[in-house]
Design an enzyme around this catalytic site. Structure first.
Site, PDB file in Angstrom:
ATOM      1  N   TYR A 295     -38.214  41.397  20.889  1.00  0.00           N
ATOM      2  CA  TYR A 295     -39.403  41.306  20.530  1.00  0.00           C
ATOM      3  C   TYR A 295     -40.554  42.059  21.680  1.00  0.00           C
ATOM      4  CZ  TYR A 295     -39.853  37.280  23.737  1.00  0.00           C
ATOM      5  OH  TYR A 295     -39.878  36.447  24.679  1.00  0.00           O
ATOM      6  N   GLY A 309     -37.486  36.126  33.484  1.00  0.00           N
ATOM      7  CA  GLY A 309     -38.600  36.125  32.640  1.00  0.00           C
ATOM      8  C   GLY A 309     -39.319  35.036  32.090  1.00  0.00           C
ATOM      9  N   HIS A 313     -48.011  30.997  30.373  1.00  0.00           N
ATOM     10  CA  HIS A 313     -48.773  32.005  29.960  1.00  0.00           C
ATOM     11  C   HIS A 313     -49.703  31.358  28.575  1.00  0.00           C
ATOM     12  CE1 HIS A 313     -46.278  33.016  26.234  1.00  0.00           C
ATOM     13  NE2 HIS A 313     -45.424  32.940  26.957  1.00  0.00           N
ATOM     14  N   HIS A 329     -39.335  31.159  24.029  1.00  0.00           N
ATOM     15  CA  HIS A 329     -38.026  31.766  24.401  1.00  0.00           C
ATOM     16  C   HIS A 329     -37.865  31.478  25.894  1.00  0.00           C
ATOM     17  CE1 HIS A 329     -38.983  34.146  20.855  1.00  0.00           C
ATOM     18  NE2 HIS A 329     -37.807  34.393  20.705  1.00  0.00           N
ATOM     19  N   CYS A 331     -40.415  30.393  28.218  1.00  0.00           N
ATOM     20  CA  CYS A 331     -41.612  30.247  28.979  1.00  0.00           C
ATOM     21  C   CYS A 331     -42.429  28.979  28.723  1.00  0.00           C
ATOM     22  CB  CYS A 331     -42.551  31.320  28.514  1.00  0.00           C
ATOM     23  SG  CYS A 331     -42.052  33.289  28.906  1.00  0.00           S
ATOM     24  N   ASN A 333     -45.459  27.484  27.348  1.00  0.00           N
ATOM     25  CA  ASN A 333     -46.785  28.011  26.507  1.00  0.00           C
ATOM     26  C   ASN A 333     -47.714  27.043  26.808  1.00  0.00           C
ATOM     27  OD1 ASN A 333     -45.247  29.444  23.338  1.00  0.00           O
ATOM     28  ND2 ASN A 333     -45.159  29.937  25.429  1.00  0.00           N
TER      29      ASN A 333
END
Length: 416
Positions: A295, A309, A313, A329, A331, A333
Site C-alpha cells: 500500500y 517501519g 503517527h 500494520h 505502527c 495509531n
C-alpha cells in the site's frame, strides 16, 4: 725536634698491639639518577603509515610531559592524549603521502628528562574498499535523555576488527557522565550510552575518527565525523497493549493519556524499549514489494521507532478503533489532534516503551541501546568496561528502573 718526631711516630705502634687497625672512612658513592627511557611509535623513518596513526610513547622511569607533532611544512598538528595516556591522537586525520615529525619529552621525578623524535611518512590514498560509516548524532541539535550515540557500518564490522574500530570512537560529556560502547551482534551498529539516562542540559561531543583506519584485512575507514549537541528535557512515552493507551510523561509526571491502536495479529507492534529516531510533519509510507505491505499512504506527524517501519503517527481512519482494537500494520495509531500535540512535546532521542504485544523488539531494529540491562549491554563492548561503571541505586535515580530493566511482552495480547 727529632725526639718529638720519633715519639709521635711511635704512638700508633704502641696502640696497634691492643686495637684493630683503623682505615680511613670510605666516602659514600654518588647515586647515579638515570634518565627516563623513551621509545616512539611510529618508528623513525617509517613509511606507508595509516592516516589514522597515533603517537605512541613507551616510557620507563618517568612520565610524558610534552608531545609535539608537525607536518612537512612546519605546521603544528594538534594532538590530544587518550584518557589512559597510552597514545596521543591527532584531532584530524593525517594527509596522505606527507611527512610528520613527533617530538616527545619524558621527565623523571628527579627532574632528569629525555627527548626523542620520530619522523614518518603516511601512505598514499588507499584503493582498498571503504567501510561506509553513518553517525546518527547530528551537530547543534537538542536530543532526548535516552539518545544513544549510534554509528552504522556498511558492510558490518567483523568481530575481530571491532576493538580497533572502537578505539577510534571518542565521546566526551559536560558535565562528565561516562558510558560505554556496545555492538549489535552482526556488527552493523554500535551504540554509546551511560548506565543511566543523560542528565538534561548535558553537552555531548562525538568523534568517529575512522578515516584511513585499516579495518580487517581488506577494508579501510571512510571518514572522520564529529558532532556536538545537548540533551533537553526528559520525555518518555509508555504504550500498553492491554489498555490500548499511551502515557506521556515529562520529567516523570504524567501530562496526557492517548488512546492507541497497535499492530493487528498478522503485523504486530514490537514490545520493547525504543527511541524516537526521526520526526516528519508529513511523509509517505510505500510498502509495495514488502511481504505484508503493498500500500501507499500519506501520513501526518510521523515519528519513527524502528528501521522496520514502526512509527507513531496520526491515523484519522482508525480513531474509532483507538483505545479498543489493534488494526494497524505495526505502527502506533493515534488521532490527528493527538499526533499534532505530541510532535510539539517529543524530541528525537526520547524513550518509547511498548509492552504486552505478541513479539519482542529485535536487537538492532532501530536504536535499541536501552532494550537490555546494563549488564548485558556492556557484554557487547569490544574493549574492557570499568567494573565500577554501573547504574545508580534506584533511590538515587527514579529513571533507573526504566533504564536497567529488560522488556518482556505481556502474557496475552489483543488482536484487532
Amino acid at each position: 725536634m727529632a725526639l718529638v718526631a720519633v715519639t709521635v711516630a711511635a704512638t700508633p705502634l704502641l696502640l696497634g698491639g691492643c686495637t684493630a687497625e683503623r682505615k680511613p672512612a670510605a666516602r659514600p658513592a654518588e647515586r647515579v639518577v638515570p634518565s627516563p627511557e623513551l621509545t616512539l611509535t611510529p618508528a623513525d623513518l617509517s613509511r606507508n603509515v595509516p592516516l589514522s596513526a597515533e603517537v605512541l610513547p613507551l616510557v620507563t622511569g618517568g612520565k610524558i610531559t610534552a608531545v609535539r607533532l608537525v607536518d612537512d611544512t612546519g605546521t603544528v598538528v594538534r594532538v590530544e592524549p587518550r584518557e589512559d595516556g597510552s597514545a596521543w591522537v591527532p584531532t584530524a586525520p593525517l594527509r596522505p603521502q606527507h611527512t610528520y615529525t613527533a617530538t616527545v619529552t619524558a621527565a623523571a621525578d628527579s627532574g632528569r628528562t629525555t627527548t626523542r623524535t620520530t619522523t614518518f611518512t603516511t601512505m598514499p590514498t588507499s584503493t582498498r574498499p571503504q567501510v561506509t560509516s553513518t553517525l546518527y548524532f547530528a551537530d547543534k541539535q537538542t536530543y532526548g535523555t535516552a539518545m544513544p550515540v549510534t554509528i552504522g557500518f556498511d558492510p558490518p564490522i567483523a568481530r575481530a576488527a571491532r576493538a580497533d574500530v572502537q578505539r577510534r570512537l571518542f565521546v566526551t560529556t559536560n558535565p562528565p557522565q561516562p558510558g560505554a560502547w556496545s555492538w549489535v551482534d552482526d556488527g552493523s551498529q554500535v551504540y554509546y550510552r551511560a548506565p543511566d539516562f543523560w542528565r538534561p542540559g548535558t553537552t555531548i561531543s562525538v568523534r568517529a575518527g575512522l578515516e584511513g583506519l585499516p579495518i580487517g584485512g581488506n577494508h579501510i575507514g571512510d571518514a572522520d565525523r564529529t558532532a556536538t549537541s545537548r540533551i533537553g528535557r526528559q520525555v518518555a512515552l509508555e504504550v500498553d497493549n492491554a489498555t490500548k493507551q499511551m502515557r506521556v510523561l515529562r520529567d516523570g509526571k504524567l501530562i496526557r493519556k492517548i488512546p492507541v491502536s497497535l499492530g493487528k495479529r498478522s503485523t504486530p507492534t514490537s514490545s520493547g524499549k525504543m527511541v524516537i529516531m526521526e520526526k516528519h510533519r508529513r511523509t509517505t509510507f510505500d510498502t509495495r514489494g514488502e511481504p505484508n505491505g503493498g500500500y501507499v499512504v500519506n501520513v501526518a506527524d510521523a515519528q519513527r521507532l524502528t528501521w522496520g517501519g514502526e512509527f507513531i503517527h496520526g491515523a484519522p481512519w482508525s480513531v474509532s478503533d483507538q483505545g479498543h482494537r489493534n488494526v494497524s500494520h505495526g505502527c502506533t495509531n493515534i488521532s490527528a489532534a493527538n499526533a499534532d500535540w505530541l510532535m510539539g512535546v517529543t524530541q528525537v532521542g526520547d524513550l518509547v516503551t511498548v509492552t504486552g504485544t505478541e513479539v519482542r523488539l529485535e536487537s538492532g531494529n532501530g536504536w535499541t541501546a536501552w532494550n537490555t540491562s546494563w549488564g548485558q549491554f556492556v557484554k557487547g563492548s569490544a574493549l574492557p568496561v570499568p567494573a565500577d561503571l554501573r547504574p545508580a541505586p534506584a533511590s538515587a535515580s527514579p529513571a533507573r528502573a526504566v533504564a536497567d530493566a529488560a522488556p518482556t511482552p505481556g502474557p496475552s495480547a489483543s488482536a484487532g
